[in-house]
Design a protein around this motif. Structure first.
Motif, PDB file in Angstrom:
ATOM      1  N   ILE A   1       0.838  -1.194   0.000  1.00 51.32           N
ATOM      2  CA  ILE A   1       0.000   0.000   0.000  1.00 51.32           C
ATOM      3  C   ILE A   1       0.875   1.247   0.000  1.00 51.32           C
ATOM      4  N   LYS A   2       0.570   2.189  -0.881  1.00 50.94           N
ATOM      5  CA  LYS A   2       1.394   3.391  -1.021  1.00 50.94           C
ATOM      6  C   LYS A   2       0.718   4.651  -0.498  1.00 50.94           C
ATOM      7  N   GLU A   3      -0.600   4.630  -0.295  1.00 48.27           N
ATOM      8  CA  GLU A   3      -1.292   5.816   0.205  1.00 48.27           C
ATOM      9  C   GLU A   3      -2.498   5.404   1.036  1.00 48.27           C
ATOM     10  N   TRP A   4      -2.943   6.353   1.852  1.00 48.15           N
ATOM     11  CA  TRP A   4      -4.071   6.108   2.742  1.00 48.15           C
ATOM     12  C   TRP A   4      -5.368   6.052   1.950  1.00 48.15           C
TER      13      TRP A   4
ATOM     14  N   VAL B   1      -0.790  -8.398  12.705  1.00 46.55           N
ATOM     15  CA  VAL B   1      -1.742  -7.312  12.874  1.00 46.55           C
ATOM     16  C   VAL B   1      -2.628  -7.270  11.640  1.00 46.55           C
ATOM     17  N   PHE B   2      -3.925  -7.096  11.859  1.00 47.13           N
ATOM     18  CA  PHE B   2      -4.892  -6.937  10.773  1.00 47.13           C
ATOM     19  C   PHE B   2      -5.629  -5.627  11.017  1.00 47.13           C
ATOM     20  N   ALA B   3      -5.865  -4.851   9.968  1.00 48.14           N
ATOM     21  CA  ALA B   3      -6.497  -3.544  10.157  1.00 48.14           C
ATOM     22  C   ALA B   3      -7.337  -3.149   8.952  1.00 48.14           C
ATOM     23  N   ILE B   4      -8.363  -2.351   9.223  1.00 51.26           N
ATOM     24  CA  ILE B   4      -9.147  -1.691   8.178  1.00 51.26           C
ATOM     25  C   ILE B   4      -8.965  -0.193   8.377  1.00 51.26           C
ATOM     26  N   LEU B   5      -8.418   0.469   7.358  1.00 50.72           N
ATOM     27  CA  LEU B   5      -8.098   1.887   7.477  1.00 50.72           C
ATOM     28  C   LEU B   5      -9.372   2.707   7.647  1.00 50.72           C
ATOM     29  N   GLY B   6      -9.297   3.694   8.539  1.00 51.83           N
ATOM     30  CA  GLY B   6     -10.452   4.497   8.871  1.00 51.83           C
ATOM     31  C   GLY B   6     -10.593   5.760   8.042  1.00 51.83           C
ATOM     32  N   GLN B   7     -11.680   6.467   8.291  1.00 52.02           N
ATOM     33  CA  GLN B   7     -11.917   7.734   7.605  1.00 52.02           C
ATOM     34  C   GLN B   7     -10.929   8.797   8.074  1.00 52.02           C
ATOM     35  N   ARG B   8     -10.469   8.686   9.319  1.00 46.52           N
ATOM     36  CA  ARG B   8      -9.477   9.610   9.855  1.00 46.52           C
ATOM     37  C   ARG B   8      -8.100   8.964   9.796  1.00 46.52           C
ATOM     38  N   PRO B   9      -7.039   9.748   9.649  1.00 49.03           N
ATOM     39  CA  PRO B   9      -5.692   9.169   9.538  1.00 49.03           C
ATOM     40  C   PRO B   9      -5.243   8.544  10.849  1.00 49.03           C
ATOM     41  N   ALA B  10      -4.202   7.722  10.768  1.00 49.31           N
ATOM     42  CA  ALA B  10      -3.692   7.039  11.952  1.00 49.31           C
ATOM     43  C   ALA B  10      -3.155   8.022  12.984  1.00 49.31           C
ATOM     44  N   LEU B  11      -2.801   9.216  12.565  1.00 47.57           N
ATOM     45  CA  LEU B  11      -2.345  10.244  13.519  1.00 47.57           C
ATOM     46  C   LEU B  11      -3.416  10.569  14.551  1.00 47.57           C
TER      47      LEU B  11
END
Length: 464
Positions: free
Chosen positions: A62-65, A81-91
């Protein structure tokens, strides 16, 4: 006034027939998973297989959010670790459920194979907190990997198929056990060095020195292509050769080895797999290794592997991030430390303080603190975070309970919670209450397993 009081009760009195059917179906899925996941390596392998089938990809690809993107990260085949990227950034932090993939077992020693009294024996070193007497006169299987000097990896599994032989640690007969065993304390009666596993008894014809050991080595070479020297670079684990079974005439309970902590890992993983929405904050599930021995090592929760993954997440939306960004992201992260606890056993009630004890069929257990005596070694969850979790569960009608692990001075135990809290996250323990924790056949409630899954779903959906 009654409306102001807690009124927890058996969850089966609160659910309808449709939900009861869903509980049973989920339990059967869980039991199938357990058949394929007897060790930490097998747990990661099976979870990864399922994740790939459900659209998860290696985070390195993966290269971008991209909100909704499903990613995984595997560390040395023992943690993941397994994850589903959210609407808000990881920050902005993530919502994380952290479970462990390892379980108490017997590991083979580096030089395990010997012959004594014309019997081939494997010497073991127990891993994690076990009661030694549980492991004698019990059908056992052998799982793991042998890595040859050229790097070839050989997978080993003996004792699981219906036509496989099993291994065993023989116990002494009661007729001769009075002095050597029965007059001693339970700790002394079966010392760790006596947990040696019988692997064979036939001699190799024509051999005078160690003929049984040589015959076993010949069988291992014929089947797996390995030599005695190859065992020096092996990770082989002895575990119960028992399949998950429904317990009781009403089939309401599940008996299986390693429910601590596969039950919490599987339910969290399923909550992630079954997510039908893009979460506001990234939803993450961790399978860590080495929890049963203190979470040490580079696959344990104290290691940098989770920070490594978190940094990769942050870099997707902020390629030039600094170490301060990682600290800030941890401070905004919410964690369910998913590990089992002890349920009241009607035979051994005295170790519990009954008002604050967990019960089977009352749902997963929130535990504000673990540790021992004066909360030594504990994470102690903040009231503000507990309120958020309560609210999330109530919004989704989750059957749950709150308890602590036994009487104040009875003993105690720990989880991975403090390692997440030390990084700055808000953390609370939650897990399924078991009978016979750390035994070869732990008992859980189907209802509690199902609502652990629903609790994780509610956490991912509602906690911000």
């Amino acid at each position: 006034m009654e409306d102001l009081m807690l009124n927890w009760k058996n969850g089966h009195l609160r659910v309808d027939e449709t939900t009861s059917q869903q509980i049973d179906a989920f339990a059967k899925d869980y039991m199938r998973f357990m058949v394929a996941a007897k060790t930490e390596r097998e747990s990661i392998t099976e979870s990864l297989r399922i994740a790939k089938e459900n659209g998860f990809v290696d985070i390195e690809e993966i290269k971008e959010w991209k909100p909704g993107q499903k990613v995984y990260y595997v560390n040395r085949k023992k943690s993941a670790v397994f994850a589903i990227l959210g609407q808000r950034p990881a920050l902005d932090g993530v919502n994380m459920v952290a479970a462990h993939a390892d379980a108490p077992r017997l590991d083979l020693k580096p030089r395990p194979l010997k012959e004594d009294e014309q019997i081939a024996i494997l010497e073991t070193h127990y891993y994690g907190g076990i009661k030694n007497f549980h492991w004698v006169s019990t059908p056992l299987s052998l799982h793991g990997v042998v890595v040859k000097s050229d790097g070839t990896v050989v997978q080993v599994s003996i004792g699981e198929k219906d036509d496989d032989p099993v291994l065993v640690i023989p116990d002494i007969l009661p007729h001769l056990g009075r002095k050597i065993q029965m007059s001693k304390t339970m700790d002394e009666a079966i010392p760790g060095e006596s947990l040696d596993v019988v692997i064979g008894s036939l001699p190799m014809k024509g051999e005078e020195k160690e003929p049984v050991k040589k015959y076993i080595l010949q069988l291992l070479n014929d089947t797996y292509g390995i030599t005695e020297a190859d065992l020096l670079s092996a990770e082989l684990e002895v575990v119960p050769a028992l399949k998950p079974k429904e317990v009781g005439l009403d089939r309401a309970l599940i008996g299986a080895y390693a429910q601590d902590d596969r039950v919490c890992g599987y339910t969290a993983f399923r909550a992630l797999l079954d997510m039908t929405f893009v979460p506001e904050k990234t939803a993450m599930v961790i399978f860590a290794d080495k929890e049963e021995v203190g979470s040490m090592g580079n696959t344990g929760m104290q290691s940098a592997f989770i920070d490594n993954f978190f940094s990769k997440l942050i870099a997707l939306s902020k390629p030039s991030f600094t170490p301060l960004d990682l600290f800030e992201a941890w401070n905004k992260t919410k964690v369910l430390s998913a590990d089992v606890t002890a349920a009241v056993d009607p035979i051994w009630k005295s170790v519990h303080e009954m008002q604050n004890a967990a019960r089977v069929h009352y749902g997963p257990v929130l535990t504000k603190y673990t540790g021992s005596r004066g909360k030594g070694g504990a994470n102690d969850a903040h009231a503000e975070f507990l309120a958020q979790v309560r609210d999330a569960f109530d919004k989704e009608n989750v059957v749950w309970q709150m308890a602590e692990l036994g009487k104040v001075d009875e003993g105690g135990g720990g989880t991975v919670a403090l390692f997440m809290a030390n990084r700055g996250a808000d953390v609370v323990d939650i897990g399924v209450a078991l009978w016979g924790m750390h035994s070869p056949f732990e008992i859980s409630s189907k209802l509690d397993v199902y609502y652990a899954y629903k609790a994780d779903e509610a956490f991912f959906k509602h906690v911000k």
